[in-house]
Design an enzyme around this catalytic site. Structure first.
Site, PDB file in Angstrom:
ATOM      1  N   ASN A  51      45.784  36.279  86.543  1.00  0.00           N
ATOM      2  CA  ASN A  51      45.688  36.109  85.394  1.00  0.00           C
ATOM      3  C   ASN A  51      45.262  36.573  84.121  1.00  0.00           C
ATOM      4  O   ASN A  51      46.417  36.607  83.032  1.00  0.00           O
ATOM      5  CB  ASN A  51      46.178  34.524  85.073  1.00  0.00           C
ATOM      6  CG  ASN A  51      45.581  33.477  84.300  1.00  0.00           C
ATOM      7  OD1 ASN A  51      44.889  34.146  85.141  1.00  0.00           O
ATOM      8  ND2 ASN A  51      45.126  32.193  83.556  1.00  0.00           N
ATOM      9  N   GLU A 101      35.853  27.606  87.551  1.00  0.00           N
ATOM     10  CA  GLU A 101      36.949  27.332  86.017  1.00  0.00           C
ATOM     11  C   GLU A 101      37.810  27.227  87.334  1.00  0.00           C
ATOM     12  O   GLU A 101      37.904  28.171  87.818  1.00  0.00           O
ATOM     13  CB  GLU A 101      36.561  28.082  85.550  1.00  0.00           C
ATOM     14  CG  GLU A 101      37.526  28.578  84.622  1.00  0.00           C
ATOM     15  CD  GLU A 101      37.808  27.763  83.882  1.00  0.00           C
ATOM     16  OE1 GLU A 101      36.797  26.447  83.704  1.00  0.00           O
ATOM     17  OE2 GLU A 101      38.417  27.037  83.377  1.00  0.00           O
ATOM     18  N   CYS A 107      45.681  28.863  82.537  1.00  0.00           N
ATOM     19  CA  CYS A 107      44.664  27.740  83.029  1.00  0.00           C
ATOM     20  C   CYS A 107      45.276  27.067  81.981  1.00  0.00           C
ATOM     21  O   CYS A 107      44.691  25.109  81.741  1.00  0.00           O
ATOM     22  CB  CYS A 107      43.053  28.025  83.257  1.00  0.00           C
ATOM     23  SG  CYS A 107      42.566  29.434  84.694  1.00  0.00           S
ATOM     24  N   GLU A 129      32.038  29.533  79.882  1.00  0.00           N
ATOM     25  CA  GLU A 129      31.772  30.519  79.927  1.00  0.00           C
ATOM     26  C   GLU A 129      31.972  30.979  78.581  1.00  0.00           C
ATOM     27  O   GLU A 129      32.379  29.931  77.439  1.00  0.00           O
ATOM     28  CB  GLU A 129      32.713  31.175  80.621  1.00  0.00           C
ATOM     29  CG  GLU A 129      32.731  30.839  82.251  1.00  0.00           C
ATOM     30  CD  GLU A 129      33.934  31.438  83.093  1.00  0.00           C
ATOM     31  OE1 GLU A 129      34.630  31.843  83.158  1.00  0.00           O
ATOM     32  OE2 GLU A 129      33.096  32.305  83.963  1.00  0.00           O
TER      33      GLU A 129
HETATM   34  C1  UN1 Z   1      43.345  31.194  81.579  1.00  0.00           C
HETATM   35  O1  UN1 Z   1      44.381  30.579  81.274  1.00  0.00           O
HETATM   36  O2  UN1 Z   1      42.578  30.784  82.615  1.00  0.00           O
HETATM   37  O3  UN1 Z   1      43.040  30.306  75.798  1.00  0.00           O
HETATM   38  C2  UN1 Z   1      42.490  31.643  80.763  1.00  0.00           C
HETATM   39  C3  UN1 Z   1      43.399  30.832  76.441  1.00  0.00           C
HETATM   40  C4  UN1 Z   1      43.060  32.083  76.324  1.00  0.00           C
HETATM   41  C5  UN1 Z   1      42.338  31.927  78.281  1.00  0.00           C
HETATM   42  C6  UN1 Z   1      42.820  31.375  79.730  1.00  0.00           C
HETATM   43  N1  UN1 Z   1      42.133  32.750  75.251  1.00  0.00           N
HETATM   44  O4  UN1 Z   1      44.661  30.312  77.300  1.00  0.00           O
END
Ligand code: UN1
Length: 501
Positions: free
Chosen positions: A157, A255, A289, A469
């Site tokens: 993603n 994660e 995420c 991270e």
């Molecule tokens: C993710 O979806 O694993 O904070 C990372 C955010 C992005 C990173 C997402 N800078 O939505």
């Protein structure tokens, strides 16, 4: 070349010790907006290829860890600048390979550029501590040491940003890497590693093996020559990775999922909250995420919010992310599309109302890809599966809350704890929420997505295993502290004993 012609499929081999290594079997990476378009034909690796990659990483390790930190940092800075120079090309490749709309693909590459620039500075700022000893003529200090060979397993993603969160700090700290990217985004992964080597990273420092999770990723995790593992992906796979690493006593950072939510209090700026929920819920087609998959709304503003939200969601434009005006791209693959739809069925069965969307979109050219209509579930209660489980698609559950305190309780009431947000104009409420929301990342008057790389990223509860991270935590994941004592007194000095009075 004719403008907009479909580029020929790339032929991707594993990249081991700076050389291409093929496999007898292959798999394909496809454009999710036009699934007949093959983006890459890719070598499908397993135990044998992983073993070669680990050997290459082990051979490169002594030279790389001896390379001075500032020299390593300069290579990473060059890599960041090369990414910047190739930003548009990489963003277009990304949109073709995994579907996110072009502006967001540019943001993904930008996040990697930011990470590279940020971590390169560690070359001259990798501070340790010097602390006075309890004994005379004795020196006490700490230095960071690399872990050795690190396995980096990344999702589709954020196909360049997430590898950059892992690989930049891993090599900055003097580790070498075996990189197993998601099978949906091999071309983006290879492009990222090409940039690293073009910037001067010696062959063998980062090795790429393509393949499926069970056949290839599992081999990376279990290989005795891999000292540590950094994994981003699903909870189910994360558990397996953690179990293996637990047995082998390997350092592992995970994660995993999220069930992120925005709390909208009655005093909130509703327009602002609507903008936030729309961007947080439907950016990247909800495939982050950090995606906002719940909006918890205080009763007095529930109807006004829900009505306006559904109207805005209905106005989103689905399509190929390379096309001007498209706001929501496809779902990455058929399996994920079916998964999202299964949640709609589950929501319906549990009594939620589908206000907009709730189906696969097939009109016109959308039939060529994996598209799901942006969806709003209303009348959702906190126990429903759509309010508890990660959907990873363009679907947002609106959950009523009788008052502010119960809204916070509902926001906290899932197994995950990545990103939570509150919209309110009340300063005291905002500060209470900052303390009470159970998440690794908290936003006030902003949606749950959009973390910046200079702060640590990660979550509590089942979102991970306590690691972060990026930000000030970036090197911690990939290094160990060594405490060093130098006694220059010329005699035996016994700590705790010769000092006691
Ligand atoms: C993710 O979806 O694993 O904070 C990372 C955010 C992005 C990173 C997402 N800078 O939505």
């Amino acid at each position: 070349m004719v403008k907009n012609a479909v580029p020929r499929p790339l032929d991707l081999a594993h990249h081991i010790a700076g050389r291409s290594v093929g496999s007898p079997r292959t798999f394909t990476s496809r454009n999710p907006a036009h699934r007949d378009q093959v983006v890459a034909v890719v070598a499908r690796g397993g135990a044998e290829e992983v073993n070669l990659a680990v050997q290459a990483a082990r051979s490169a390790l002594p030279g790389w860890r001896r390379t001075p930190w500032p020299v390593r940092g300069e290579i990473l800075l060059r890599a960041a600048e090369l990414l910047a120079a190739r930003k548009e090309e990489l963003a277009r490749l990304m949109t073709r390979e995994m579907g996110k709309v072009l502006t967001e693909s540019r943001g993904d590459v930008q996040e990697a550029i930011d990470m590279g620039r940020f971590i390169a500075g560690a070359g001259r700022r990798a501070f340790g501590e010097t602390v006075p000893s309890e004994l005379p003529d004795k020196w006490a200090m700490t230095v960071r040491q690399p872990l050795g060979v690190v396995g980096c397993i990344t999702p589709w993603n954020f196909p360049i940003a997430i590898p950059s969160w892992k690989i930049f700090p891993a090599v900055m700290a003097g580790n070498t890497v075996v990189f197993k990217p998601a099978e949906d985004t091999p071309a983006c992964a290879m492009a990222f590693v090409e940039v690293l080597e073009a910037a001067g990273l010696p062959p063998g420092v980062v090795n790429v093996v393509f393949g499926m999770g069970e056949e290839c990723g599992a081999e990376v995790v279990a290989h005795p020559g891999v000292d540590a593992v950094s994994f981003t992906g699903s909870v189910a796979t994360g558990r397996v990775v953690a179990e293996t690493c637990g047995r082998l006593l390997k350092k592992v950072s995970l994660e995993l999922g999220g069930k992120n939510g925005i709390v909208v209090l009655a005093d909130a700026d509703l327009e602002l909250a609507l903008d936030g929920a729309l961007w947080g819920g439907f950016g990247t087609s909800g495939q982050r995420c950090t995606a906002t998959s719940r909006v918890i709304v205080e009763r007095p503003v529930l109807d006004a919010f829900t009505h306006a939200f559904a109207e805005r969601v209905a106005g989103l434009r689905l399509g190929d992310g390379l096309e001007e005006g498209v706001t929501v791209g496809p779902i990455v693959n058929q399996r994920q599309l079916e998964r999202v739809d299964s949640y709609t069925r589950s929501g319906r069965a549990e009594g939620a109302r589908i206000l907009v969307g709730g189906e696969v979109a097939t009109e016109g050219r959308l039939a060529e890809g994996w598209f799901y209509r942006p969806t709003v579930y209303a009348d959702v209660s906190p126990q429903m599966r759509i309010a508890q489980e990660e959907i990873f698609g363009p679907a947002v559950a609106v959950i009523p809350a009788p008052d502010a305190d119960s809204a916070i309780g509902i926001a906290n009431g899932t197994a995950y704890g990545l990103s939570l947000s509150i919209y309110t104009r009340d300063l005291a409420r905002a500060f209470h929420a900052m303390s009470d929301l159970e998440a690794g990342i908290v936003y006030v008057n902003a949606p749950t997505i959009g973390a910046e790389i200079q702060l640590p990223f990660g979550g509590v509860k089942q979102t991970g295993n306590g690691h972060r991270e990026a930000g000030s935590a970036a090197l911690d994941e990939f290094s160990e502290w060594k405490s060093i004592y130098v006694d220059y007194s010329g005699r035996l000095q016994r700590a705790q004993i010769d000092t006691s009075r």
